[in-house]
Scaffold this motif. Sequence first.
Motif, short mmCIF file in Angstrom:
data_model
loop_
_atom_site.label_atom_id
_atom_site.label_comp_id
_atom_site.label_asym_id
_atom_site.label_seq_id
_atom_site.Cartn_x
_atom_site.Cartn_y
_atom_site.Cartn_z
N TRP A 207 7.84 104.50 58.82
CA TRP A 207 7.56 105.67 58.00
C TRP A 207 6.82 105.30 56.72
N ARG A 208 7.19 104.20 56.08
CA ARG A 208 6.51 103.81 54.85
C ARG A 208 5.02 103.58 55.11
N ARG A 209 4.72 102.91 56.19
CA ARG A 209 3.32 102.67 56.55
C ARG A 209 2.60 103.99 56.84
N PHE A 210 3.26 104.90 57.57
CA PHE A 210 2.65 106.18 57.90
C PHE A 210 2.49 107.05 56.65
N GLN A 211 3.46 106.99 55.75
CA GLN A 211 3.35 107.77 54.52
C GLN A 211 2.19 107.27 53.67
N ASP A 212 2.04 105.96 53.54
CA ASP A 212 0.89 105.42 52.79
C ASP A 212 -0.42 105.80 53.46
N PHE A 213 -0.41 105.83 54.80
CA PHE A 213 -1.62 106.22 55.54
C PHE A 213 -1.99 107.68 55.24
N LEU A 214 -0.99 108.56 55.17
CA LEU A 214 -1.26 109.96 54.86
C LEU A 214 -1.76 110.13 53.44
N VAL A 215 -1.11 109.46 52.51
CA VAL A 215 -1.49 109.61 51.11
C VAL A 215 -2.88 109.06 50.86
N ASP A 216 -3.21 107.93 51.48
CA ASP A 216 -4.53 107.33 51.26
C ASP A 216 -5.66 108.18 51.84
N ASN A 217 -5.36 108.99 52.85
CA ASN A 217 -6.39 109.80 53.49
C ASN A 217 -6.36 111.25 53.03
N MET A 218 -5.66 111.54 51.94
CA MET A 218 -5.71 112.88 51.36
C MET A 218 -6.99 113.04 50.56
N GLU A 219 -7.24 114.25 50.13
CA GLU A 219 -8.46 114.54 49.39
C GLU A 219 -8.52 113.78 48.07
N ASP A 220 -7.37 113.54 47.46
CA ASP A 220 -7.33 112.78 46.21
C ASP A 220 -6.68 111.43 46.41
N GLY A 221 -6.75 110.90 47.65
CA GLY A 221 -6.11 109.63 47.95
C GLY A 221 -6.92 108.46 47.43
N SER A 222 -6.37 107.25 47.69
CA SER A 222 -7.01 106.03 47.19
C SER A 222 -7.92 105.39 48.21
N ALA A 223 -8.11 106.02 49.38
CA ALA A 223 -9.01 105.45 50.37
C ALA A 223 -10.44 105.47 49.85
N ASN A 224 -11.25 104.53 50.35
CA ASN A 224 -12.61 104.45 49.83
C ASN A 224 -13.41 105.67 50.26
#
Length: 421
Positions: A207-224
């Motif tokens: 779940w921690r990995r999946f939660q970070d994956f969701l947050v990083d791919n949000m509109e204001d996430g930290s994904a590049n």
Amino acid sequence: MPQQPIRWILRLVLLWSVWRMESRFGSIAFSFPRSIAKSSSSRSIVSILRQQADGIVSDVKGKYNSTQVDTTSQISSSKPIHQVDTNSVDIFNNIVHARYACTRFQRYQEPPINGDNTTTTTTTTTTTAATASLSNPKVIEAALQCLSLSQRAPTGFNAQPYRVVLVHESNRKMALSQYCIGRNADRIRDSDCTAIFLSDKEVGRDWRRFQDFLVDNMEDGSANAENRAKTRARRPLSKAALNKMRVLILLFSSGYPFPRILARPFSFCLRVAMSIFALLGRILQRLRQRLLQSRSSIISKSILKILPSNLILPTLSSSETWSQKNCMLVAMTYMLACTSRGLSTCPMEGFDAQGIRNTLGIPRRFGIPLIVSTGTRYWGDDENVDDVGVRHGDGSLSSPRYPMEEVVFGNEFGCRILCPS
């Protein structure tokens, strides 16, 4: 004894008695008992209600026929909802028809002779020493591209409860073939690579990995920015929404945050409880439908206000079944992608799963629904057949299927479907 349970019991008994009284004496009854139907007065009431019901049915049939004609005329005269690229449709149809289960693969290159091993040739699929062939690097590269494309397959909640192990080294193919049955072992040794599809039965533990994956791919996430431009960004989720998604994933899957000796019994008890609540929900739903038919009475309206409107619960299968359903979508996408690149595949399930798990170091939380051998089909001219009597085809002729009318039904099970003209 506390008073609160007694009040609820009295309310249920009162509701049941009122419902029974309404079914006996109401103007529009649910059903008439045999004792009432025997009397002459009740027979007249029953006959009147039957006449009214026949008139309602005839009116409904007339309205249905008129609406059916209007719908057909609308379909025939309306324009298509969206433009379809006929070239894309033809290409996809050709790929689906070209895919077949390759029963024999062409060996790319023989391994070097070691010691007293007998020399093998590339014209036979079962070698004298039963050795695994070397793999074609171009096929491995194409298979990796197909696996990357197969990640686009849909999964529940986008949890992606699967892993894939691509076996392509000769020694690993040889070790893997020892736990496959019959000619499946030859296909693994002769093909260039074999994809082992794994279904994650305890996806909740990530779940921690999946939660970070969701947050990083949000509109204001930290994904590049490059990744966000290529994918559909999810709107920001609140903490409550993330917790709700976690609960839903744990309902369908497993991986609860406590030891497995407690997690498995808890998962079983949870599914039994959900089955019981689903049964009660179906009973209440039928009662609600009957009450809706007689909502003209005051008593029915009062009972409808008490009953909840949403009574349907999802059917929970085992966590292994849920993960395998998602994993099979990925496997089918992989096989179609291989066909589009000129590669032959053969899905297999005749193997010892525990032996493969021990050989490849697969954790026990992962199931093995199937393995798919991938490579180039055998181009020989001999007419050998498989160990179950299947001839080594080249994909030019499709294997037979049941007629569509025996498999696809319309509106109800067993009803023949008719396409609008």
